[in-house]
Design an enzyme around this catalytic site. Structure first.
Site, PDB file in Angstrom:
ATOM      1  N   TYR A   1       0.691  -1.000  -0.059  1.00  0.00           N
ATOM      2  CA  TYR A   1      -0.122   0.085  -0.133  1.00  0.00           C
ATOM      3  C   TYR A   1       0.862   1.194   0.195  1.00  0.00           C
ATOM      4  CZ  TYR A   1       0.808   1.178   5.081  1.00  0.00           C
ATOM      5  OH  TYR A   1       1.314   1.472   6.326  1.00  0.00           O
TER       6      TYR A   1
ATOM      7  N   GLU B   1      12.604   2.423  13.955  1.00  0.00           N
ATOM      8  CA  GLU B   1      11.768   3.735  13.674  1.00  0.00           C
ATOM      9  C   GLU B   1      10.631   3.307  14.599  1.00  0.00           C
ATOM     10  OE1 GLU B   1      10.582   2.902   9.357  1.00  0.00           O
ATOM     11  OE2 GLU B   1      10.456   0.560   9.816  1.00  0.00           O
TER      12      GLU B   1
ATOM     13  N   ARG C   1       7.898   4.609  -4.834  1.00  0.00           N
ATOM     14  CA  ARG C   1       7.946   3.463  -3.903  1.00  0.00           C
ATOM     15  C   ARG C   1       6.942   2.541  -3.904  1.00  0.00           C
ATOM     16  NH1 ARG C   1       7.654   5.301   2.426  1.00  0.00           N
ATOM     17  NH2 ARG C   1       5.595   5.541   1.932  1.00  0.00           N
TER      18      ARG C   1
ATOM     19  N   LYS D   1       6.664  -2.093   1.829  1.00  0.00           N
ATOM     20  CA  LYS D   1       5.474  -1.090   2.528  1.00  0.00           C
ATOM     21  C   LYS D   1       4.104  -2.059   2.418  1.00  0.00           C
ATOM     22  CE  LYS D   1       3.107   3.309   3.286  1.00  0.00           C
ATOM     23  NZ  LYS D   1       3.753   3.357   4.563  1.00  0.00           N
TER      24      LYS D   1
ATOM     25  N   ARG E   1      -7.491 -21.131  -1.501  1.00  0.00           N
ATOM     26  CA  ARG E   1      -6.635 -20.645  -0.711  1.00  0.00           C
ATOM     27  C   ARG E   1      -5.340 -21.696  -1.075  1.00  0.00           C
ATOM     28  NH1 ARG E   1      -3.871 -21.834   4.131  1.00  0.00           N
ATOM     29  NH2 ARG E   1      -3.274 -19.853   5.545  1.00  0.00           N
TER      30      ARG E   1
ATOM     31  N   LEU F   1      11.290   1.530   6.813  1.00  0.00           N
ATOM     32  CA  LEU F   1      10.746   1.882   5.616  1.00  0.00           C
ATOM     33  C   LEU F   1      11.569   3.005   5.098  1.00  0.00           C
ATOM     34  CD1 LEU F   1       8.240   1.290   3.672  1.00  0.00           C
ATOM     35  CD2 LEU F   1       7.020   3.118   5.214  1.00  0.00           C
TER      36      LEU F   1
END
Length: 282
Positions: free
Chosen positions: A32, A180, A51, A148, A100, A205
Site C-alpha cells: 500500500y 523506527e 515507492r 510497504k 487458498r 521503511l
C-alpha cells in the site's frame, strides 16, 4: 457517503466487495501507499508512486495501474470526496485465485486494486504544538520492513501497547538500536546540533517524507543507528511521516527531551516542510 475506487470502478464505500480468497485478506500478500492532500493537492506524489512500484517489484506483484493512472485515481477521489486536507490510501493485492494456496496464483491473475480517501487535519495538528511521548519496545517485525506491505499487525500491537503505557506511540528497538516508529521514521538532534537518522536498509521503511525533510534540515546529518540512551540524551527528537509531516517528540520513555516542549529546530523544520509541500503539491 464516501466514494472509493475498486478494480476500475468508483463506488460508494458500502458497495465495496472483495473475494474471501483474496491473498491480501488471507496472507497479507499486498502493498500500500498513502499520499497526503493539502489544499486539495497531492503531496510528493512522485515519491509515493515510485515507492509503490518498488514494493510491488520486490514482491513480484504485476498488473497494477501505472503512475499516470494512479494520479488520475487520486485526483478523482479528492474531487468526488471534496478532500481539502487528508490522505489518499492505495492498496494492491496479488489478487483472488479460486482457492487458498501458499503457491502464488497463475500468471495473469488480476490484482485487487483499492483506493480511498480520509479527510483529517494535517497542517494544524494539535500534537505538533504539544509534541508527543514515545516509549521504546522490541522490534520483532519480519526482516523486510523496507517493503510497504499491509502486514501491520505487530506495528499495531506496539502502538496499542504504547497507548496502554500512557504514551502516544512507540519507537522500535533491534539489537540495542532504534529502528523506527510504528508508522514513522525516527530522528534525533544531538546536543552538538547533528541530525541523526537510521540508514536506509531492510530494517526501516524508506520514508518519502524522510527523503524530503532531510535536505530542508539545515543541520549536519549522520545516517547511522542510534541507541535508546543516545536518543534519551538528545537535544531534540522528532518523527516524519506522510500523515504527521514532522512531529516533535518531547519525551522518550521517562526522559524529557530538552525542556519538554517542541524544539526550535524541529518547529522550523516542520514549517519548512509544510511550505515545501504546499509549493510542490500536484
Amino acid at each position: 457517503m464516501r466514494t472509493i475506487y475498486l478494480n476500475g470502478n468508483y463506488i460508494p464505500e458500502t458497495e465495496g466487495r472483495v473475494s474471501v480468497f483474496d491473498r491480501g485478506f488471507l496472507f497479507s500478500d499486498s502493498v500500500y501507499e498513502v499520499v497526503s492532500v493539502l489544499g486539495g493537492k497531492l503531496v510528493d506524489f512522485d515519491g509515493h508512486v515510485q515507492r509503490l512500484a518498488r514494493s510491488l517489484g520486490e514482491l513480484g506483484i504485476t498488473g497494477a495501474p501505472d503512475a499516470g493512472a494512479w494520479l488520475a485515481i487520486c485526483r478523482e477521489l479528492v474531487a468526488r470526496n471534496a478532500v481539502e486536507e487528508g490522505m489518499i490510501y492505495w492498496q494492491v493485492t496479488r489478487g483472488a485465485p479460486s482457492d487458498r494456496d501458499f503457491v502464488f496464483p497463475a500468471p495473469g491473475t488480476a490484482p485487487t486494486v483499492l483506493a480511498f480517501s480520509q479527510s483529517r487535519i494535517l497542517a494544524d495538528n494539535p500534537s505538533a504544538v504539544t509534541g508527543i511521548h514515545v516509549v521504546t519496545l522490541p522490534d520483532l517485525r519480519w526482516g523486510r520492513a523496507d517493503i510497504k506491505t499491509t502486514q501491520l499487525l505487530y506495528a499495531s500491537l506496539m502502538k496499542n501497547e504504547a497507548i496502554a503505557r500512557g504514551a502516544d506511540d512507540a519507537w522500535m528497538v533491534r539489537d540495542g538500536f532504534i529502528t523506527e516508529g510504528t508508522a514513522q521514521n525516527a530522528h534525533i538532534i544531538t546536543q552538538s546540533g547533528t541530525l541523526v537518522t537510521h540508514p536506509l536498509n531492510r530494517e526501516i521503511l524508506h520514508g518519502i517524507t524522510r527523503a524530503a525533510v532531510l535536505p530542508l534540515a539545515g543541520h549536519p546529518i549522520e545516517e547511522r543507528p542510534f541507541s535508546v540512551a543516545e536518543a534519551e540524551q538528545a537535544a531534540e527528537a522528532f518523527v516524519s511521516s506522510a500523515s504527521g509531516f514532522v512531529m516533535p517528540v518531547v519525551r522518550i520513555n521517562d526522559k524529557i527531551i530538552g525542556d519538554g516542549k517542541p524544539g526550535s529546530a524541529t518547529v522550523q523544520l516542520r514549517k519548512a516542510y509544510i511550505d515545501w509541500a504546499r509549493r510542490t503539491a500536484l
